[in-house]
Design a protein around this motif. Structure first.
Motif, PDB file in Angstrom:
ATOM      1  N   PRO A 292       0.840  -1.204   0.000  1.00  0.00           N
ATOM      2  CA  PRO A 292       0.000   0.000   0.000  1.00  0.00           C
ATOM      3  C   PRO A 292       0.875   1.254   0.000  1.00  0.00           C
ATOM      4  O   PRO A 292       1.944   1.282   0.614  1.00  0.00           O
TER       5      PRO A 292
ATOM      6  N   SER B 133       0.715   3.900   1.540  1.00  0.00           N
ATOM      7  CA  SER B 133       0.987   4.419   2.883  1.00  0.00           C
ATOM      8  C   SER B 133       2.250   3.802   3.486  1.00  0.00           C
ATOM      9  O   SER B 133       2.895   4.409   4.339  1.00  0.00           O
ATOM     10  N   SER B 134       2.633   2.613   3.011  1.00  0.00           N
ATOM     11  CA  SER B 134       3.858   1.970   3.492  1.00  0.00           C
ATOM     12  C   SER B 134       5.108   2.704   3.027  1.00  0.00           C
ATOM     13  O   SER B 134       6.185   2.531   3.592  1.00  0.00           O
TER      14      SER B 134
ATOM     15  N   GLY C 186       5.165   6.082   2.603  1.00  0.00           N
ATOM     16  CA  GLY C 186       4.986   7.505   2.870  1.00  0.00           C
ATOM     17  C   GLY C 186       4.259   8.188   1.706  1.00  0.00           C
ATOM     18  O   GLY C 186       4.403   9.381   1.491  1.00  0.00           O
ATOM     19  N   GLY C 187       3.507   7.407   0.915  1.00  0.00           N
ATOM     20  CA  GLY C 187       2.730   7.985  -0.170  1.00  0.00           C
ATOM     21  C   GLY C 187       3.292   7.752  -1.553  1.00  0.00           C
ATOM     22  O   GLY C 187       2.600   7.821  -2.540  1.00  0.00           O
TER      23      GLY C 187
END
Length: 141
Positions: free
Chosen positions: A133, A135-136, A138-139
Motif C-alpha cells: 500500500p 501508505s507503506s 509515505g505515499g
C-alpha cells in the motif's frame, strides 16, 4: 492477499517462482509470507521484459536475491525491521532475457506501467519492486 507457507515448502508459486526462492535468508526455519498480487505482477513483468527483448517468457529468467525477510533479518541488512519485505510485498532481483542481463532502468519502466507501487533501482541490473500500500512508502516510492 498475503499468504503464509512453511519454510520447508518447495511449492511452485508461479510459473517462474518457487517458494525456496522467496524464503528469508536468515537461516532460521520460520514461515514465509508473500503477496499473491505481487507475484502475479512479477509474471506480467517477465512477459513484458520478454516482449521488450523480442524473446519469450520461457527464455526470460528472474534471479531473486531477497523476497520475504523476518524482522531480525530485515534489520540485519539495514532495514527498519518493519519494511515491505517483512510483510511479503517485495522482491529484489535481476533478470536475464535471451541469456543477457536486463538493464534495471528497463525493468523499472515496465514495472511502473504494470502498477507496482514501489520501485527502486539497486544498481544497473538489480532492482527492488513491491506492491505494498502507498501508505507503506509515505505515499510514494
Amino acid at each position: 492477499m498475503i499468504t503464509s507457507i512453511p519454510y520447508e515448502s518447495n511449492e511452485q508459486l508461479t510459473k517462474h517462482i518457487n517458494a525456496r526462492e522467496i524464503r528469508c535468508k536468515c537461516g532460521k526455519m520460520h514461515a514465509t509470507l508473500y503477496n499473491t498480487d505481487t507475484l502475479n505482477k512479477i509474471e506480467q513483468l517477465i512477459s513484458a521484459v520478454a516482449d521488450y527483448h523480442n524473446t519469450t517468457p520461457e527464455n526470460t529468467h528472474i534471479i531473486i536475491s531477497s523476497g520475504y525477510r523476518c524482522h531480525d533479518h530485515d534489520k540485519a541488512v539495514g532495514g527498519s525491521g518493519n519494511g515491505v519485505h517483512t510483510a511479503g510485498y517485495a522482491l529484489d532481483f535481476e533478470m536475464t532475457a535471451a541469456g543477457k542481463g536486463v538493464d534495471s532502468r528497463v525493468i523499472a519502466a515496465l514495472a511502473k506501467d504494470i502498477g507496482f507501487t514501489g520501485i527502486g533501482r539497486i544498481n544497473d541490473y538489480y532492482i527492488h519492486v513491491d506492491n505494498a500500500p502507498l501508505s507503506s512508502h509515505g505515499g510514494r516510492k
